[in-house]
Design a protein around this motif. Structure first.
Motif, PDB file in Angstrom:
ATOM      1  N   MET A   1       0.830  -1.194   0.000  1.00 35.92           N
ATOM      2  CA  MET A   1       0.000   0.000   0.000  1.00 35.92           C
ATOM      3  C   MET A   1       0.868   1.248   0.000  1.00 35.92           C
ATOM      4  SD  MET A   1      -2.929  -0.864   2.782  1.00 35.92           S
ATOM      5  CE  MET A   1      -3.767   0.671   2.445  1.00 35.92           C
ATOM      6  N   SER A   2       0.302   2.348  -0.464  1.00 36.25           N
ATOM      7  CA  SER A   2       1.037   3.597  -0.469  1.00 36.25           C
ATOM      8  C   SER A   2       0.068   4.722  -0.195  1.00 36.25           C
ATOM      9  CB  SER A   2       1.749   3.800  -1.807  1.00 36.25           C
ATOM     10  OG  SER A   2       0.809   3.835  -2.861  1.00 36.25           O
ATOM     11  N   GLY A   3       0.594   5.921  -0.008  1.00 43.15           N
ATOM     12  CA  GLY A   3      -0.249   7.079   0.186  1.00 43.15           C
ATOM     13  C   GLY A   3      -0.886   7.116   1.552  1.00 43.15           C
ATOM     14  N   ASP A   4      -2.025   7.859   1.628  1.00 47.77           N
ATOM     15  CA  ASP A   4      -2.682   8.076   2.907  1.00 47.77           C
ATOM     16  C   ASP A   4      -3.192   6.776   3.529  1.00 47.77           C
ATOM     17  OD1 ASP A   4      -2.168  10.730   2.604  1.00 47.77           O
ATOM     18  OD2 ASP A   4      -4.176  11.260   1.893  1.00 47.77           O
ATOM     19  N   ALA A   5      -3.730   5.879   2.717  1.00 48.82           N
ATOM     20  CA  ALA A   5      -4.257   4.616   3.240  1.00 48.82           C
ATOM     21  C   ALA A   5      -3.142   3.769   3.843  1.00 48.82           C
ATOM     22  CB  ALA A   5      -4.978   3.846   2.140  1.00 48.82           C
ATOM     23  N   GLY A   6      -1.993   3.750   3.157  1.00 50.59           N
ATOM     24  CA  GLY A   6      -0.871   2.992   3.679  1.00 50.59           C
ATOM     25  C   GLY A   6      -0.339   3.570   4.974  1.00 50.59           C
ATOM     26  N   ARG A   7      -0.264   4.892   5.049  1.00 45.41           N
ATOM     27  CA  ARG A   7       0.202   5.532   6.276  1.00 45.41           C
ATOM     28  C   ARG A   7      -0.763   5.268   7.421  1.00 45.41           C
ATOM     29  NH1 ARG A   7       0.904  12.017   6.508  1.00 45.41           N
ATOM     30  NH2 ARG A   7      -1.295  11.827   5.923  1.00 45.41           N
ATOM     31  N   LEU A   8      -2.061   5.325   7.151  1.00 45.25           N
ATOM     32  CA  LEU A   8      -3.054   5.053   8.186  1.00 45.25           C
ATOM     33  C   LEU A   8      -2.906   3.631   8.719  1.00 45.25           C
ATOM     34  CD1 LEU A   8      -5.578   5.864   9.802  1.00 45.25           C
ATOM     35  CD2 LEU A   8      -6.965   5.087   7.854  1.00 45.25           C
ATOM     36  N   ALA A   9      -2.758   2.655   7.824  1.00 46.41           N
ATOM     37  CA  ALA A   9      -2.611   1.263   8.258  1.00 46.41           C
ATOM     38  C   ALA A   9      -1.333   1.072   9.065  1.00 46.41           C
ATOM     39  CB  ALA A   9      -2.620   0.338   7.039  1.00 46.41           C
ATOM     40  N   ARG A  10      -0.253   1.687   8.644  1.00 48.21           N
ATOM     41  CA  ARG A  10       1.013   1.553   9.366  1.00 48.21           C
ATOM     42  C   ARG A  10       0.900   2.120  10.777  1.00 48.21           C
ATOM     43  NH1 ARG A  10       6.269   2.524   6.158  1.00 48.21           N
ATOM     44  NH2 ARG A  10       6.264   0.696   4.824  1.00 48.21           N
ATOM     45  N   PHE A  31       4.267  -9.810   6.064  1.00 46.83           N
ATOM     46  CA  PHE A  31       3.049  -9.729   5.259  1.00 46.83           C
ATOM     47  C   PHE A  31       3.146  -8.726   4.110  1.00 46.83           C
ATOM     48  CE2 PHE A  31       1.700 -11.438   9.347  1.00 46.83           C
ATOM     49  CZ  PHE A  31       1.019 -12.567   8.920  1.00 46.83           C
ATOM     50  N   GLY A  32       4.238  -7.997   4.036  1.00 44.46           N
ATOM     51  CA  GLY A  32       4.448  -7.110   2.902  1.00 44.46           C
ATOM     52  C   GLY A  32       3.904  -5.712   3.080  1.00 44.46           C
ATOM     53  N   ASP A  33       2.817  -5.570   3.836  1.00 47.07           N
ATOM     54  CA  ASP A  33       2.314  -4.236   4.157  1.00 47.07           C
ATOM     55  C   ASP A  33       1.497  -4.321   5.438  1.00 47.07           C
ATOM     56  OD1 ASP A  33      -0.519  -4.731   3.593  1.00 47.07           O
ATOM     57  OD2 ASP A  33       0.009  -4.660   1.473  1.00 47.07           O
ATOM     58  N   ALA A  34       1.194  -3.154   5.993  1.00 48.12           N
ATOM     59  CA  ALA A  34       0.546  -3.094   7.301  1.00 48.12           C
ATOM     60  C   ALA A  34      -0.909  -3.539   7.253  1.00 48.12           C
ATOM     61  CB  ALA A  34       0.647  -1.671   7.851  1.00 48.12           C
ATOM     62  N   PRO A  53      -4.947  -8.679  19.808  1.00 42.69           N
ATOM     63  CA  PRO A  53      -4.955  -7.360  20.445  1.00 42.69           C
ATOM     64  C   PRO A  53      -6.041  -6.472  19.860  1.00 42.69           C
ATOM     65  CG  PRO A  53      -3.155  -7.508  18.873  1.00 42.69           C
ATOM     66  CD  PRO A  53      -3.760  -8.883  18.965  1.00 42.69           C
ATOM     67  N   ARG A  54      -6.470  -5.510  20.659  1.00 42.39           N
ATOM     68  CA  ARG A  54      -7.456  -4.551  20.179  1.00 42.39           C
ATOM     69  C   ARG A  54      -6.760  -3.571  19.241  1.00 42.39           C
ATOM     70  NH1 ARG A  54     -11.383  -0.743  23.948  1.00 42.39           N
ATOM     71  NH2 ARG A  54     -12.501   0.279  22.223  1.00 42.39           N
ATOM     72  N   ILE A  55      -7.137  -3.600  17.984  1.00 47.11           N
ATOM     73  CA  ILE A  55      -6.468  -2.777  16.968  1.00 47.11           C
ATOM     74  C   ILE A  55      -6.833  -1.311  17.170  1.00 47.11           C
ATOM     75  CG2 ILE A  55      -6.277  -2.336  14.496  1.00 47.11           C
ATOM     76  CD1 ILE A  55      -6.849  -5.328  14.058  1.00 47.11           C
ATOM     77  N   ALA A  56      -5.843  -0.461  17.017  1.00 50.66           N
ATOM     78  CA  ALA A  56      -6.049   0.970  17.190  1.00 50.66           C
ATOM     79  C   ALA A  56      -7.161   1.477  16.280  1.00 50.66           C
ATOM     80  CB  ALA A  56      -4.753   1.726  16.916  1.00 50.66           C
ATOM     81  N   ASP A  57      -8.013   2.325  16.825  1.00 43.60           N
ATOM     82  CA  ASP A  57      -9.151   2.857  16.086  1.00 43.60           C
ATOM     83  C   ASP A  57      -8.683   3.752  14.948  1.00 43.60           C
ATOM     84  OD1 ASP A  57     -12.096   3.554  15.877  1.00 43.60           O
ATOM     85  OD2 ASP A  57     -11.233   5.541  16.254  1.00 43.60           O
ATOM     86  N   ALA A  58      -9.254   3.555  13.787  1.00 44.46           N
ATOM     87  CA  ALA A  58      -8.853   4.334  12.613  1.00 44.46           C
ATOM     88  C   ALA A  58      -9.131   5.816  12.813  1.00 44.46           C
ATOM     89  CB  ALA A  58      -9.576   3.819  11.370  1.00 44.46           C
ATOM     90  N   GLY A  59     -10.255   6.134  13.451  1.00 45.10           N
ATOM     91  CA  GLY A  59     -10.582   7.530  13.678  1.00 45.10           C
ATOM     92  C   GLY A  59      -9.576   8.217  14.580  1.00 45.10           C
ATOM     93  N   VAL A  61      -6.435   7.408  14.980  1.00 49.95           N
ATOM     94  CA  VAL A  61      -5.182   7.575  14.245  1.00 49.95           C
ATOM     95  C   VAL A  61      -5.301   8.709  13.237  1.00 49.95           C
ATOM     96  CG1 VAL A  61      -3.559   6.457  12.674  1.00 49.95           C
ATOM     97  CG2 VAL A  61      -4.483   5.196  14.626  1.00 49.95           C
ATOM     98  N   GLN A  62      -6.458   8.842  12.594  1.00 44.15           N
ATOM     99  CA  GLN A  62      -6.666   9.957  11.670  1.00 44.15           C
ATOM    100  C   GLN A  62      -6.580  11.296  12.398  1.00 44.15           C
ATOM    101  OE1 GLN A  62     -10.404   8.654  10.037  1.00 44.15           O
ATOM    102  NE2 GLN A  62      -9.469   7.933   8.126  1.00 44.15           N
ATOM    103  N   ARG A  63      -7.095  11.344  13.620  1.00 42.75           N
ATOM    104  CA  ARG A  63      -6.996  12.578  14.407  1.00 42.75           C
ATOM    105  C   ARG A  63      -5.542  12.870  14.770  1.00 42.75           C
ATOM    106  NH1 ARG A  63     -11.884  10.438  16.333  1.00 42.75           N
ATOM    107  NH2 ARG A  63     -10.880   9.378  18.095  1.00 42.75           N
ATOM    108  N   GLU A  64      -4.770  11.812  15.040  1.00 42.47           N
ATOM    109  CA  GLU A  64      -3.335  12.007  15.303  1.00 42.47           C
ATOM    110  C   GLU A  64      -2.639  12.593  14.080  1.00 42.47           C
ATOM    111  OE1 GLU A  64       0.698   9.375  15.460  1.00 42.47           O
ATOM    112  OE2 GLU A  64      -1.029   8.520  16.513  1.00 42.47           O
ATOM    113  N   ILE A  65      -2.922  12.046  12.918  1.00 38.06           N
ATOM    114  CA  ILE A  65      -2.304  12.541  11.680  1.00 38.06           C
ATOM    115  C   ILE A  65      -2.646  14.012  11.468  1.00 38.06           C
ATOM    116  CG2 ILE A  65      -2.312  12.315   9.164  1.00 38.06           C
ATOM    117  CD1 ILE A  65      -2.780   9.292   9.580  1.00 38.06           C
ATOM    118  N   ALA A  66      -3.895  14.367  11.710  1.00 35.13           N
ATOM    119  CA  ALA A  66      -4.309  15.763  11.543  1.00 35.13           C
ATOM    120  C   ALA A  66      -3.582  16.667  12.533  1.00 35.13           C
ATOM    121  CB  ALA A  66      -5.823  15.876  11.722  1.00 35.13           C
TER     122      ALA A  66
END
Length: 362
Positions: A1-10, A31-34, A53-59, A61-66
């Motif tokens: 993956m690349s771009g914003d989606a890849g960064r979010l998954a990582r 696995f090759g990518d996150a 494990p409880r996977i980090a919430d996407a929302g 992480v998006q707030r962290e990126i912002a």
């Protein structure tokens, strides 16, 4: 993956509980990518005998990126070309750095200068002189933006190039009186952290901060430090990373010099001038500073059979054991052992310790 989606998954993988730097690297390598690694977490944890494990919430992480973007900062991942190559060589290098400033400063020869927060006036002046002299010689200094020696180091080399590594989020200055200096380092040098915005500088984050300081540098110089100080932790981490450790001697009558004198007695190089430091780092082939780091490379993973998994688990206990010793006693391929350890860690049953050691959680 690349771009914003890849960064979010990582970042979701990195912010997931029980996943540390070593586990993150192994998962991405396997696995090759996150994104595929996130999907595999429940299966791997089940093999390790626990729930995923409880996977980090996407929302979240998006707030962290912002928040990072609002601060004028950016991310740099460990397998990207701009990531400091010497730091990438550490097995537990931060998978993602948050930074402001000029990353090219980390491509130059780097020397870490650390010491006591309650340092003497003479030691602070000497640290400032060392930092200034190293800067004139084309060397970048690295330190932790703490009181005392760290402050003097950054002040002495702010014009020539300095790296400040903090244990908090990019939006928090600690100590508060260094807020202006921290901003100067971000604008004129390079400011680094692995903690997301809003993270307070808790005690447990400082040893992790110290490994970054030591990992960035060809060598670490301790100017003044008491026994059991954080500066000695940085020196130990530098030793474990195969880097030079240097210390400035001090009076045996000053408790703040005991740590440096102890380091020298245990084999650290005694330094008294900038030339002493340059002599220690010049023999190292400086091409290695700019070459792509080999630390990111990982051996191909191998799945373990139930019998192999049982053999490895049976060798583990509450007392930490070196992974190399575990591999020797198990008589299995290193990749198989690492796979089982990964599964146990994701299941919450394994704890990793300094020096490449592991133990079972009680």
């Amino acid at each position: 993956m690349s771009g914003d989606a890849g960064r979010l998954a990582r970042l979701r993988l990195l912010r997931t509980a029980t996943i540390g730097p070593i586990t993150w690297r192994q998962l991405v390598a396997r696995f090759g990518d996150a994104e595929r690694a996130l999907e595999a977490l429940p299966m791997l944890a089940a093999r390790g005998g626990g729930r995923g494990p409880r996977i980090a919430d996407a929302g979240a992480v998006q707030r962290e990126i912002a928040a990072v973007e609002r601060l004028g900062a950016r991310y740099c991942f460990v397998d990207e070309p701009a990531y400091p190559p010497l730091l990438a060589e550490l097995e537990n290098a931060p998978p993602a750095l948050i930074l402001r400033g000029e990353m090219a400063l980390a491509e130059r020869p780097v020397v870490a200068l650390v010491g006591a927060r309650n340092a003497s006036a003479a030691a602070c002046r000497f640290a400032r002189q060392l930092a200034h002299g190293l800067g004139e010689a084309g060397v970048t200094t690295a330190s932790g933006l703490a009181r005392g020696i760290d402050t003097s180091v950054h002040a002495g080399s702010i014009e020539s190039g300095t790296i400040g590594v903090i244990a908090s989020g990019m939006d928090i200055a600690f100590p508060p009186e260094n807020a202006e200096l921290q901003e100067r380092v971000a604008n004129e040098g390079l400011l680094l952290t692995e903690q997301p915005p809003g993270t307070e500088p808790l005690a447990r984050y400082f040893p992790a901060r110290n490994r970054i300081i030591a990992g960035l540098a060809l060598g670490t110089v301790v100017v003044e430090a008491a026994p059991r100080s954080g500066s000695l932790i940085t020196a130990r981490l530098a030793t474990e990373a195969g880097r030079e450790v240097m210390a400035v001697p001090g009076s045996p009558l000053d408790p703040r010099a005991q740590g440096c004198n102890l380091l020298i007695r245990e084999g650290a190089t005694l330094v008294q001038t900038v030339d002493d430091i340059l002599e220690m780092i010049r023999p190292i082939d400086l091409r290695a500073v700019r070459a792509p780091a080999s630390g990111w490379q990982a051996p191909p993973p191998e799945d373990a059979s139930d019998s192999e998994r049982s053999r490895i688990t049976g060798l583990l206990g509450p007392v930490p054991v070196a992974i190399d010793e575990l591999i020797r006693q198990a008589g299995l391929a290193p990749a198989v052992v690492q796979t089982v350890l990964l599964e146990l860690e994701l299941a919450g049953r394994l704890e990793r310790h300094a020096g490449g050691r592991v133990s079972m959680r009680l």
